[in-house]
Design a protein around this motif. Structure first.
Motif, PDB file in Angstrom:
ATOM      1  N   TYR A 267       0.856  -1.187   0.000  1.00 24.15           N
ATOM      2  CA  TYR A 267       0.000   0.000   0.000  1.00 24.15           C
ATOM      3  C   TYR A 267       0.889   1.233   0.000  1.00 24.15           C
ATOM      4  N   ILE A 268       0.640   2.131  -0.953  1.00 24.64           N
ATOM      5  CA  ILE A 268       1.389   3.384  -1.018  1.00 24.64           C
ATOM      6  C   ILE A 268       0.406   4.517  -0.769  1.00 24.64           C
ATOM      7  N   ALA A 269       0.642   5.277   0.274  1.00 26.68           N
ATOM      8  CA  ALA A 269      -0.246   6.383   0.614  1.00 26.68           C
ATOM      9  C   ALA A 269       0.236   7.675  -0.031  1.00 26.68           C
ATOM     10  N   ALA A 270      -0.732   8.509  -0.407  1.00 28.82           N
ATOM     11  CA  ALA A 270      -0.436   9.848  -0.932  1.00 28.82           C
ATOM     12  C   ALA A 270       0.679   9.800  -1.978  1.00 28.82           C
ATOM     13  N   SER A 271       0.429   9.111  -3.060  1.00 28.02           N
ATOM     14  CA  SER A 271       1.465   8.870  -4.065  1.00 28.02           C
ATOM     15  C   SER A 271       2.065  10.170  -4.611  1.00 28.02           C
ATOM     16  N   GLN A 272       3.343  10.082  -4.967  1.00 25.73           N
ATOM     17  CA  GLN A 272       4.091  11.223  -5.499  1.00 25.73           C
ATOM     18  C   GLN A 272       4.761  10.811  -6.808  1.00 25.73           C
ATOM     19  N   PRO A 273       5.067  11.776  -7.679  1.00 24.26           N
ATOM     20  CA  PRO A 273       5.741  11.425  -8.940  1.00 24.26           C
ATOM     21  C   PRO A 273       7.023  10.631  -8.727  1.00 24.26           C
ATOM     22  N   GLY A 274       7.716  10.894  -7.626  1.00 17.35           N
ATOM     23  CA  GLY A 274       8.947  10.166  -7.323  1.00 17.35           C
ATOM     24  C   GLY A 274       8.720   8.700  -6.994  1.00 17.35           C
ATOM     25  N   ASP A 275       7.474   8.304  -6.815  1.00 13.48           N
ATOM     26  CA  ASP A 275       7.168   6.894  -6.561  1.00 13.48           C
ATOM     27  C   ASP A 275       7.128   6.092  -7.860  1.00 13.48           C
ATOM     28  N   SER A 276       7.182   6.771  -8.978  1.00 18.35           N
ATOM     29  CA  SER A 276       7.154   6.080 -10.267  1.00 18.35           C
ATOM     30  C   SER A 276       8.368   5.177 -10.398  1.00 18.35           C
ATOM     31  N   ALA A 277       8.114   3.907 -10.608  1.00 24.67           N
ATOM     32  CA  ALA A 277       9.173   2.894 -10.672  1.00 24.67           C
ATOM     33  C   ALA A 277       8.484   1.548 -10.901  1.00 24.67           C
ATOM     34  N   THR A 278       9.289   0.510 -11.015  1.00 26.68           N
ATOM     35  CA  THR A 278       8.744  -0.852 -11.043  1.00 26.68           C
ATOM     36  C   THR A 278       8.889  -1.449  -9.652  1.00 26.68           C
ATOM     37  N   TYR A 279       7.812  -2.041  -9.184  1.00 22.78           N
ATOM     38  CA  TYR A 279       7.800  -2.645  -7.853  1.00 22.78           C
ATOM     39  C   TYR A 279       7.745  -4.165  -8.002  1.00 22.78           C
ATOM     40  N   LEU A 280       8.679  -4.830  -7.347  1.00 24.33           N
ATOM     41  CA  LEU A 280       8.756  -6.287  -7.431  1.00 24.33           C
ATOM     42  C   LEU A 280       8.601  -6.907  -6.058  1.00 24.33           C
ATOM     43  N   CYS A 281       7.940  -8.038  -6.027  1.00 22.26           N
ATOM     44  CA  CYS A 281       7.899  -8.801  -4.792  1.00 22.26           C
ATOM     45  C   CYS A 281       8.678 -10.091  -5.023  1.00 22.26           C
ATOM     46  N   ALA A 282       9.199 -10.651  -3.944  1.00 26.67           N
ATOM     47  CA  ALA A 282      10.016 -11.853  -4.037  1.00 26.67           C
ATOM     48  C   ALA A 282       9.714 -12.767  -2.859  1.00 26.67           C
TER      49      ALA A 282
END
Lengths: 111, 114
Positions: free
Chosen positions: A76-91
């Motif tokens: 969960y990402i709260a109050a998203s910001q442009p700097g949050d732009s990326a690829t998110y991976l789980c492992a």
């Protein structure tokens, strides 16, 4: 054999919105699950590591939950910001201790 | 504390050649893992070394090999390069071979095979 799936593959949301990224795994006998962030052409940055005994972990605007019984984890990402732009991976680890990665969710925060 | 470093950052080779990639873990970390990342297959585990011993190995052909030195630095070698070996190769270190340890990744080596 452990399989890790992340849906959706890509997501675009307006800045300021809260959002949830999903990760599912087939073998629930995991001892932990880790979320990473990857910027284009870069390595991975560890965000949160949840041990099997925990149900969630928090770091700043990020909160990750783990439900072993259903084979699911959410970031969960709260109050998203442009700097949050990326690829998110789980492992998640397989029974042979090999770490299996999902293919990631490419997140784009619209300014 | 310095992070995981990988050298070189970029590499261009031709088919049939061999290549050696290097990874220096975070100081005090004894476990080093290697991964291959491609757009089609995503991140795939190659192998893990701990205290100079290979602890685990992924499903890659024998052309992919590695080793770890007494100072925990690790090298990965790919022989007889194929076009499909073009990828971002990432290494990760962790303190021990413990399940509770977080993996820390380096920036990767971008290998292009022509």
């Amino acid at each position: 054999k452990q399989e890790v799936t992340q849906i959706p593959a890509a997501l675009s949301v307006p800045e300021g919105e809260n959002l949830v990224l999903n990760c599912s795994f087939t073998d629930s006998a995991i001892y932990n699950l880790q979320w990473f962030r990857q910027d284009p052409g870069k390595g991975l940055t560890s965000l949160l590591l949840i041990q099997s005994s925990q149900r969630e972990q928090t770091s700043g605007r990020l909160n990750a939950s783990l439900d072993k019984s259903s084979g699911r984890s959410t970031l969960y990402i709260a109050a998203s910001q442009p700097g949050d732009s990326a690829t998110y991976l789980c492992a998640a680890p397989g029974r042979d201790d090999k770490i299996i990665f999902g293919k990631g969710t490419r997140l784009h925060i619209l300014p | 504390k310095a992070g995981v470093t990988q050298t070189p950052r970029y590499l261009i080779k031709t088919r049939g050649q061999q290549v050696t990639l290097s990874c220096s873990p975070i100081s005090g970390h004894r476990s080093v893992s290697w991964y291959q990342q491609t757009p089609g297959q995503g991140l795939q585990f190659l192998f893990e070394y701990f205290s100079e011993t290979q602890r685990n190995k992924g499903n890659f052909p024998g052309r992919f090999s590695g080793r770890q030195f007494s100072n925990s630095r690790s090298e990965m070698n790919v022989s007889t390069l194929e076009l499909g070996d073009s990828a971002l190769y990432l290494c990760a270190s962790r303190r021990l071979h413990e399940r509770t340890d977080t993996q820390y990744f380096g920036p990767g080596t971008r290998l292009t095979v022509l």
